[in-house]
Motif scaffolding. Sequence first.
Motif, PDB file in Angstrom:
ATOM      1  N   SER A  72      -5.345  23.408  -9.978  1.00 50.86           N
ATOM      2  CA  SER A  72      -5.776  24.792  -9.774  1.00 50.86           C
ATOM      3  C   SER A  72      -7.124  24.813  -9.034  1.00 50.86           C
ATOM      4  O   SER A  72      -7.646  23.771  -8.638  1.00 50.86           O
ATOM      5  N   SER A  73      -7.692  26.006  -8.903  1.00 53.17           N
ATOM      6  CA  SER A  73      -8.964  26.121  -8.172  1.00 53.17           C
ATOM      7  C   SER A  73     -10.163  26.111  -9.115  1.00 53.17           C
ATOM      8  O   SER A  73     -11.296  26.315  -8.685  1.00 53.17           O
ATOM      9  N   VAL A  74      -9.902  25.898 -10.406  1.00 54.20           N
ATOM     10  CA  VAL A  74     -11.003  25.901 -11.394  1.00 54.20           C
ATOM     11  C   VAL A  74     -10.813  24.751 -12.381  1.00 54.20           C
ATOM     12  O   VAL A  74      -9.710  24.236 -12.537  1.00 54.20           O
ATOM     13  N   PHE A  81     -10.259  20.144  -6.098  1.00 56.56           N
ATOM     14  CA  PHE A  81      -9.420  21.250  -6.569  1.00 56.56           C
ATOM     15  C   PHE A  81      -8.201  21.456  -5.658  1.00 56.56           C
ATOM     16  O   PHE A  81      -8.141  20.922  -4.549  1.00 56.56           O
ATOM     17  N   ASN A  82      -7.259  22.235  -6.159  1.00 51.29           N
ATOM     18  CA  ASN A  82      -6.025  22.578  -5.420  1.00 51.29           C
ATOM     19  C   ASN A  82      -5.240  21.338  -5.007  1.00 51.29           C
ATOM     20  O   ASN A  82      -4.721  21.259  -3.887  1.00 51.29           O
ATOM     21  N   GLN A  83      -5.209  20.349  -5.872  1.00 49.41           N
ATOM     22  CA  GLN A  83      -4.462  19.110  -5.609  1.00 49.41           C
ATOM     23  C   GLN A  83      -3.429  18.934  -6.713  1.00 49.41           C
ATOM     24  O   GLN A  83      -3.721  18.392  -7.784  1.00 49.41           O
TER      25      GLN A  83
END
Length: 388
Positions: A70-72, A170-172
Amino acid sequence: MTRQEFIKMCSLLGISIPFQSVLAACKSNNINSETTFEGKVLIIGAGAAGLTAGYLLNQKGIEFQILEASSVYGGRMKINTEFVDFPIPLGAEWLHVERGIFDEIINNSSVQNTIETTPYDPDNDYALFEGQQVSLGDLGFDIDQKFINASWYDFFAQYIVPSIQDKIIFNQLVDTINYSDENILVTTENEEFTADKVIITTPVKLLQNGLISFTPQLPENKLNAINNVTVWDGFKAFIEFSEKFYPAAVGFNIIPESAGQKLYYDASYGQNSDRHILGLFTVGTGTLPYRNLSDSELIDYMLEELDGIFNNQASSNYIKHISQNWNNEPFAKGAYVSDQEDWRRIRTLGESVDNKLFFAGTVYTTGEDWSSVHTAARSAIRTINEIT
Ligand SMILES: Cc1cc2nc3c(=O)[nH]c(=O)nc-3n(C[C@H](O)[C@H](O)[C@H](O)COP(=O)(O)OP(=O)(O)OC[C@H]3O[C@@H](n4cnc5c(N)ncnc54)[C@H](O)[C@@H]3O)c2cc1C
């Protein structure tokens, strides 16, 4: 033996402190300061386990990266800071173990932890809704301690994340792990990473759903454990009222006990705030009446339910609400593994594979305790000791 039976066993041994604390007393970890390991570690997931693992590797000067879908960061410690004047924990809320866990994770005696918590009085604060009325009683499980104007998320944000923030990518979303060679290959939608060891912290529900494909396939006993543990559904809601008309915590009997838990509780308990926030925490079948409703159907349902319990005081004092359905969270897809799961399956979940893949996280433990933030952190400590 289930977790509940383990708890009973501990009590038979004469330990009569709250059960989460009993479990913690039965097992706690310390990080080894020595290391002989030289190599790179990839950590999958930036929740409590992934962050603890990264923080400890950083302390030891070992090369690592954290891949987060996610981005967090935070995972199931997610909070809302906009609803009211203190953080609302949409996932993990209570501290189920002694406060020493904070120092255990920080692992640095020169750092002073200032996160405050407050205990409940089980004789006066706990009530049960039974026979159409609320009366003081045993919730059937302990909620132990509430954070004061803070949360588990804030603890990690304040003490753990700052030293490792630049190591989180992030976003992986990791979708394949190939551990057939000495060098492990991990791929996400658009990148490849290599490492000597990989720590997997993704919720077990995602492994059940086949989100990550492994080459070679995971061992049979590991796959059996992954596919057979019961992951409870999870739902929380928070309602602001103009008056407080409810006790600190009201439990509901879910039958059978193994099917789930439900609790309405004073979410403002112990906070430095004059806002009146009632929380609903429910897992397992307790979520059924709530989790498929639209937002307006949900608040109508909850107000009607609360009016019935508290003499029509809910609708007339209602201000606003928020909710969190954990089944809809793309990188959780549920709450956590049932309290009554067989501990042997949990122990298998926690075992490493080929000295290459390591599993850390709330349910990847040694089987004594699971499904809390402290168990996620402790499993990370155990894993880092094992790797290094
Ligand atoms: C409703 C609810 C109430 C709870 N109440 C409490 C409580 O009061 N007290 C308590 O101690 N605990 C509580 N818990 C449990 C606690 O929140 C969890 O046990 C703990 O936060 C889990 O930490 P974790 O690191 O194991 O997993 P997570 O927090 O789930 O972290 C895993 C991370 O991995 C990421 N991820 C997933 N898949 C991939 C992938 N393929 N690639 C890359 N990243 C990926 C996710 O985005 C996530 O950030 C509660 C949980 C819920 C849902």
